[in-house]
Design a protein around this motif. Structure first.
Motif, PDB file in Angstrom:
ATOM      1  N   GLN A   8      44.163  47.174  46.641  1.00 41.73           N
ATOM      2  CA  GLN A   8      45.117  47.911  45.804  1.00 41.73           C
ATOM      3  C   GLN A   8      45.392  47.169  44.491  1.00 41.73           C
ATOM      4  O   GLN A   8      45.436  47.781  43.420  1.00 41.73           O
ATOM      5  CB  GLN A   8      46.440  48.113  46.552  1.00 41.73           C
ATOM      6  CG  GLN A   8      46.393  49.119  47.662  1.00 41.73           C
ATOM      7  CD  GLN A   8      47.718  49.141  48.439  1.00 41.73           C
ATOM      8  OE1 GLN A   8      48.539  48.232  48.336  1.00 41.73           O
ATOM      9  NE2 GLN A   8      47.897  50.200  49.226  1.00 41.73           N
ATOM     10  N   ILE A   9      45.584  45.865  44.588  1.00 39.14           N
ATOM     11  CA  ILE A   9      45.877  45.065  43.393  1.00 39.14           C
ATOM     12  C   ILE A   9      44.713  45.119  42.415  1.00 39.14           C
ATOM     13  O   ILE A   9      44.890  45.337  41.206  1.00 39.14           O
ATOM     14  CB  ILE A   9      46.215  43.607  43.783  1.00 39.14           C
ATOM     15  CG1 ILE A   9      47.568  43.558  44.494  1.00 39.14           C
ATOM     16  CG2 ILE A   9      46.232  42.696  42.556  1.00 39.14           C
ATOM     17  CD1 ILE A   9      47.904  42.212  45.094  1.00 39.14           C
ATOM     18  N   VAL A  10      43.488  44.924  42.920  1.00 38.20           N
ATOM     19  CA  VAL A  10      42.318  44.910  42.043  1.00 38.20           C
ATOM     20  C   VAL A  10      42.084  46.291  41.439  1.00 38.20           C
ATOM     21  O   VAL A  10      41.748  46.410  40.256  1.00 38.20           O
ATOM     22  CB  VAL A  10      41.078  44.399  42.809  1.00 38.20           C
ATOM     23  CG1 VAL A  10      39.814  44.576  41.990  1.00 38.20           C
ATOM     24  CG2 VAL A  10      41.262  42.938  43.186  1.00 38.20           C
ATOM     25  N   ARG A  25      50.120  37.211  42.863  1.00 39.30           N
ATOM     26  CA  ARG A  25      48.959  36.542  42.272  1.00 39.30           C
ATOM     27  C   ARG A  25      48.445  35.381  43.124  1.00 39.30           C
ATOM     28  O   ARG A  25      47.252  35.292  43.404  1.00 39.30           O
ATOM     29  CB  ARG A  25      49.309  36.049  40.880  1.00 39.30           C
ATOM     30  CG  ARG A  25      48.111  35.566  40.100  1.00 39.30           C
ATOM     31  CD  ARG A  25      48.485  35.180  38.690  1.00 39.30           C
ATOM     32  NE  ARG A  25      49.110  36.303  38.007  1.00 39.30           N
ATOM     33  CZ  ARG A  25      49.960  36.197  37.009  1.00 39.30           C
ATOM     34  NH1 ARG A  25      50.295  35.006  36.552  1.00 39.30           N
ATOM     35  NH2 ARG A  25      50.480  37.273  36.458  1.00 39.30           N
ATOM     36  N   ALA A  26      49.317  34.503  43.531  1.00 46.72           N
ATOM     37  CA  ALA A  26      48.877  33.318  44.294  1.00 46.72           C
ATOM     38  C   ALA A  26      48.277  33.729  45.631  1.00 46.72           C
ATOM     39  O   ALA A  26      47.222  33.212  46.037  1.00 46.72           O
ATOM     40  CB  ALA A  26      50.050  32.370  44.500  1.00 46.72           C
ATOM     41  N   ALA A  27      48.909  34.664  46.311  1.00 44.15           N
ATOM     42  CA  ALA A  27      48.390  35.107  47.610  1.00 44.15           C
ATOM     43  C   ALA A  27      47.053  35.830  47.455  1.00 44.15           C
ATOM     44  O   ALA A  27      46.138  35.646  48.269  1.00 44.15           O
ATOM     45  CB  ALA A  27      49.410  36.016  48.303  1.00 44.15           C
ATOM     46  N   ALA A  28      46.909  36.619  46.402  1.00 49.77           N
ATOM     47  CA  ALA A  28      45.651  37.338  46.181  1.00 49.77           C
ATOM     48  C   ALA A  28      44.524  36.369  45.834  1.00 49.77           C
ATOM     49  O   ALA A  28      43.390  36.537  46.304  1.00 49.77           O
ATOM     50  CB  ALA A  28      45.832  38.364  45.061  1.00 49.77           C
ATOM     51  N   GLN A  29      44.806  35.359  45.028  1.00 46.63           N
ATOM     52  CA  GLN A  29      43.780  34.377  44.698  1.00 46.63           C
ATOM     53  C   GLN A  29      43.378  33.570  45.930  1.00 46.63           C
ATOM     54  O   GLN A  29      42.198  33.272  46.124  1.00 46.63           O
ATOM     55  CB  GLN A  29      44.258  33.456  43.572  1.00 46.63           C
ATOM     56  CG  GLN A  29      44.277  34.138  42.234  1.00 46.63           C
ATOM     57  CD  GLN A  29      44.854  33.253  41.138  1.00 46.63           C
ATOM     58  OE1 GLN A  29      45.750  32.448  41.375  1.00 46.63           O
ATOM     59  NE2 GLN A  29      44.345  33.437  39.923  1.00 46.63           N
ATOM     60  N   ALA A  30      44.336  33.239  46.772  1.00 44.05           N
ATOM     61  CA  ALA A  30      44.026  32.513  48.014  1.00 44.05           C
ATOM     62  C   ALA A  30      43.180  33.388  48.938  1.00 44.05           C
ATOM     63  O   ALA A  30      42.217  32.903  49.568  1.00 44.05           O
ATOM     64  CB  ALA A  30      45.319  32.089  48.714  1.00 44.05           C
TER      65      ALA A  30
END
Length: 141
Positions: A8-10, A25-30
């Motif tokens: 969803q974010i992307v 952001r941090a959770a998505a990058q992880a």
């Protein structure tokens, strides 16, 4: 972070992490680091859409369109220049009428002698200044 949320974010914000919501952001990058294969496929697809959107350029409006939009705007009616001089003429006319009324009033008082019939308003000692020599003697005060 779930795979659905990352997707969803992307889809919503694109492949560039700086555009993602700060709280996710941090959770998505992880999640992308942990699931590199799935994340790379989604990010590559989103990067193509981002590049396509960035390539779209809109030309600025021409002068004719700008004037047409302004002319169609409600409540915006500008007076042509040939009518603008009326406002200046009206101000000049009011000033002229004020001058005529003042001259009439002064001539009325002079011709009727009403000015000589008025009692003096000021005492003479108040009409002088200390620079011109006062007629009142204040030395004993």
């Amino acid at each position: 972070m779930t795979p659905e949320r990352f997707h969803q974010i992307v889809e919503a914000y694109g492949a560039e992490p700086r555009r993602w919501p700060q709280q996710d952001r941090a959770a998505a990058q992880a999640w992308a680091e942990a699931h590199r294969e799935q994340a790379d496929a989604l990010l590559a697809q989103a990067a193509g859409v981002d590049a396509w959107l960035a390539a779209d350029k809109v030309a600025p409006p021409g002068a004719a369109l700008f004037e047409r939009v302004l002319d169609a705007a409600p409540g915006r009616r500008t007076a042509p220049r040939r009518r603008l001089w009326w406002s200046g003429a009206a101000i000049a006319g009011v000033g002229l009428m004020g001058g005529v009324a003042g001259a009439f009033a002064v001539s009325f008082f002079v011709l009727t002698g009403a000015a000589q019939q008025l009692p003096p308003v000021h005492e003479s000692s108040y009409l002088t200044s200390s620079f011109g020599g006062s007629s009142a003697d204040w030395s004993d005060e």
